[in-house]
Scaffold this motif. Structure first.
Motif, short mmCIF file in Angstrom:
data_model
loop_
_atom_site.label_atom_id
_atom_site.label_comp_id
_atom_site.label_asym_id
_atom_site.label_seq_id
_atom_site.Cartn_x
_atom_site.Cartn_y
_atom_site.Cartn_z
N ARG A 77 0.84 -1.21 0.00
CA ARG A 77 0.00 0.00 0.00
C ARG A 77 0.86 1.25 0.00
O ARG A 77 0.52 2.26 -0.63
N ALA A 78 2.00 1.21 0.71
CA ALA A 78 2.86 2.39 0.79
C ALA A 78 3.46 2.73 -0.57
O ALA A 78 3.80 3.89 -0.85
N ALA A 79 3.59 1.72 -1.44
CA ALA A 79 4.18 1.93 -2.76
C ALA A 79 3.20 2.55 -3.75
O ALA A 79 3.60 2.98 -4.83
N ARG A 80 1.92 2.59 -3.39
CA ARG A 80 0.91 3.13 -4.29
C ARG A 80 0.69 4.61 -4.03
O ARG A 80 0.64 5.04 -2.87
N ARG A 81 0.52 5.37 -5.08
CA ARG A 81 0.17 6.78 -4.91
C ARG A 81 -1.24 6.87 -4.35
O ARG A 81 -2.16 6.20 -4.82
N GLY A 82 -1.43 7.70 -3.34
CA GLY A 82 -2.74 7.82 -2.70
C GLY A 82 -3.14 6.56 -1.97
O GLY A 82 -4.32 6.24 -1.87
N GLY A 83 -2.13 5.82 -1.45
CA GLY A 83 -2.40 4.54 -0.80
C GLY A 83 -3.01 4.64 0.57
O GLY A 83 -3.30 3.62 1.19
N GLY A 84 -3.22 5.85 1.09
CA GLY A 84 -3.86 6.00 2.39
C GLY A 84 -2.86 5.99 3.54
O GLY A 84 -1.64 6.01 3.33
N THR A 85 -3.38 5.94 4.75
CA THR A 85 -2.57 6.05 5.96
C THR A 85 -2.82 4.85 6.86
O THR A 85 -3.95 4.59 7.26
N PRO A 86 -1.76 4.11 7.24
CA PRO A 86 -1.93 3.03 8.20
C PRO A 86 -1.95 3.57 9.63
O PRO A 86 -1.22 4.52 9.96
N VAL A 87 -2.79 2.97 10.45
CA VAL A 87 -2.94 3.40 11.84
C VAL A 87 -3.06 2.17 12.74
O VAL A 87 -3.74 1.20 12.38
N ALA A 88 -2.40 2.21 13.87
CA ALA A 88 -2.54 1.15 14.87
C ALA A 88 -3.17 1.74 16.13
O ALA A 88 -2.75 2.80 16.60
N VAL A 89 -4.19 1.06 16.65
CA VAL A 89 -4.76 1.39 17.95
C VAL A 89 -4.32 0.28 18.90
O VAL A 89 -4.65 -0.89 18.66
N VAL A 90 -3.58 0.63 19.94
CA VAL A 90 -2.92 -0.37 20.78
C VAL A 90 -3.32 -0.19 22.24
O VAL A 90 -3.33 0.93 22.77
N VAL A 91 -3.63 -1.31 22.89
CA VAL A 91 -3.87 -1.34 24.32
C VAL A 91 -2.71 -2.11 24.95
O VAL A 91 -2.52 -3.29 24.67
N ASP A 92 -1.91 -1.43 25.76
CA ASP A 92 -0.75 -2.06 26.37
C ASP A 92 -1.13 -2.80 27.65
O ASP A 92 -2.10 -2.44 28.34
N VAL A 93 -0.34 -3.81 27.99
CA VAL A 93 -0.51 -4.49 29.27
C VAL A 93 -0.22 -3.50 30.38
O VAL A 93 0.80 -2.79 30.34
N PRO A 94 -1.10 -3.38 31.39
CA PRO A 94 -0.83 -2.45 32.49
C PRO A 94 0.52 -2.74 33.13
O PRO A 94 0.86 -3.88 33.42
N GLY A 95 1.31 -1.69 33.30
CA GLY A 95 2.63 -1.87 33.88
C GLY A 95 3.69 -2.27 32.88
O GLY A 95 4.84 -2.51 33.24
N GLY A 96 3.33 -2.31 31.61
CA GLY A 96 4.28 -2.70 30.57
C GLY A 96 4.34 -4.21 30.40
O GLY A 96 3.65 -4.97 31.07
N GLY A 97 5.20 -4.63 29.49
CA GLY A 97 5.38 -6.06 29.30
C GLY A 97 4.60 -6.67 28.17
O GLY A 97 4.36 -7.88 28.16
N GLY A 98 4.16 -5.87 27.22
CA GLY A 98 3.49 -6.46 26.07
C GLY A 98 2.25 -5.72 25.65
O GLY A 98 1.94 -4.62 26.14
N VAL A 99 1.50 -6.34 24.75
CA VAL A 99 0.29 -5.75 24.17
C VAL A 99 -0.91 -6.58 24.60
O VAL A 99 -0.89 -7.80 24.51
#
Length: 285
Positions: A44-66
């Motif tokens: 998708r990044a190689a295409r003109r007008g390919g849009g925008t990738p977005v990640a919505v992430v919830v982390d483990v409380p206190g760290g240590g992963g997703v």
């Protein structure tokens, strides 16, 4: 702890790698895992007008992963921003089972992820539409997200899967060796008529061959002729998932597969959902 949003190719690629342990633990399909989605991200990044990738992430409380993650793709279509899963719209896709996933470690993580997606939608400057397709039945994040938007619709569709019966046609060569893929790749790409599909086929096949997750099956032709057919199969542990076949490959058939779930919210106004508006302090007309 709430969620965070990461925008752009480099950041999303980093989050894909970070969430891979969660996806593996939840036995997410290969099409919702880091190698496949990285291929989609790069194509998708190689295409003109390919849009925008977005990640919505919830982390483990206190760290240590997703704890939960959603990998999305935003693209302007006229006056509307279309929001889909990152892997949606790339081809070819294997059939027969859900290809998308909104991985969440538990019900609480799914709730926080749904909040995060809803809040992301509430920050968009333009009218938007949402379509998350190819999900499994009972996806907890999709169910919670649908409850946040009165116009949301959850729908089921029956998939079709490819059945490998090549061995019944005669001698078949099967290999997981990445060198065999490279040897056959020019022929495979030649037989894929869609230019955009060729780009993704090349990238995804190479990534999965490198990790031992791809089998190349070749049905030989007559003496001195090109192969009669070829099939690429994704390998996930002991599971085989026929993916792509060259047109005219013998010994293949299709049959009904598992149900697929889609969540759709049609194009709407600039204002966020009522519950998101309350949290953001936005008034509604």
């Amino acid at each position: 702890m709430g969620s965070r949003v990461v925008v752009g190719r480099a950041g999303v690629a980093r989050e894909l790698r970070a969430a891979e342990a969660l996806a593996e633990r939840l036995r997410a399909p290969l099409t919702a895992r880091a190698p496949w989605l990285t291929a989609a991200l790069n194509v998708r990044a190689a295409r003109r007008g390919g849009g925008t990738p977005v990640a919505v992430v919830v982390d483990v409380p206190g760290g240590g992963g997703v704890d939960a993650a959603a990998f999305l793709h935003l693209r302007r279509r006229g006056p509307v921003t279309s929001v889909t899963l990152l892997g949606d719209g790339v081809a070819p896709l294997p059939g027969g089972r859900p290809t998308g996933r909104l991985p969440a470690a538990d019900e609480d993580a799914a709730d926080r992820l749904a909040d995060g997606i809803a809040e992301l939608l509430g920050t968009l400057r333009w009218p938007w539409s949402l379509r998350l397709a190819g999900l499994p039945l009972g996806d907890p994040t999709a169910r919670r997200l649908a409850a946040r938007f009165p116009a949301a619709k959850l729908a089921n569709d029956r998939s079709t899967r490819l059945v490998d019966e090549l061995d019944g046609t005669g001698p078949v060569s099967r290999s997981r060796d990445p060198r065999e893929l490279e040897h056959r790749l020019p022929l495979l790409l030649e037989r894929e008529g869609n230019r955009r599909a060729r780009a993704f086929l090349r990238a995804a096949a190479r990534l999965h061959a490198a990790t031992g997750s791809l089998e190349v099956a070749v049905v030989p032709g007559g003496s001195g002729t090109a192969p009669e057919g070829c099939l690429l199969t994704l390998l996930d542990g002991g599971e085989r998932w026929p993916w792509w076949a060259a047109p005219g490959t013998p010994g293949l058939r299709t049959e009904p597969g598992s149900p697929l779930v889609s969540l759709t919210v049609p194009a709407r106004s600039l204002l966020p959902a009522p519950d998101v508006a309350r949290r953001l302090g936005v008034g509604r007309r």
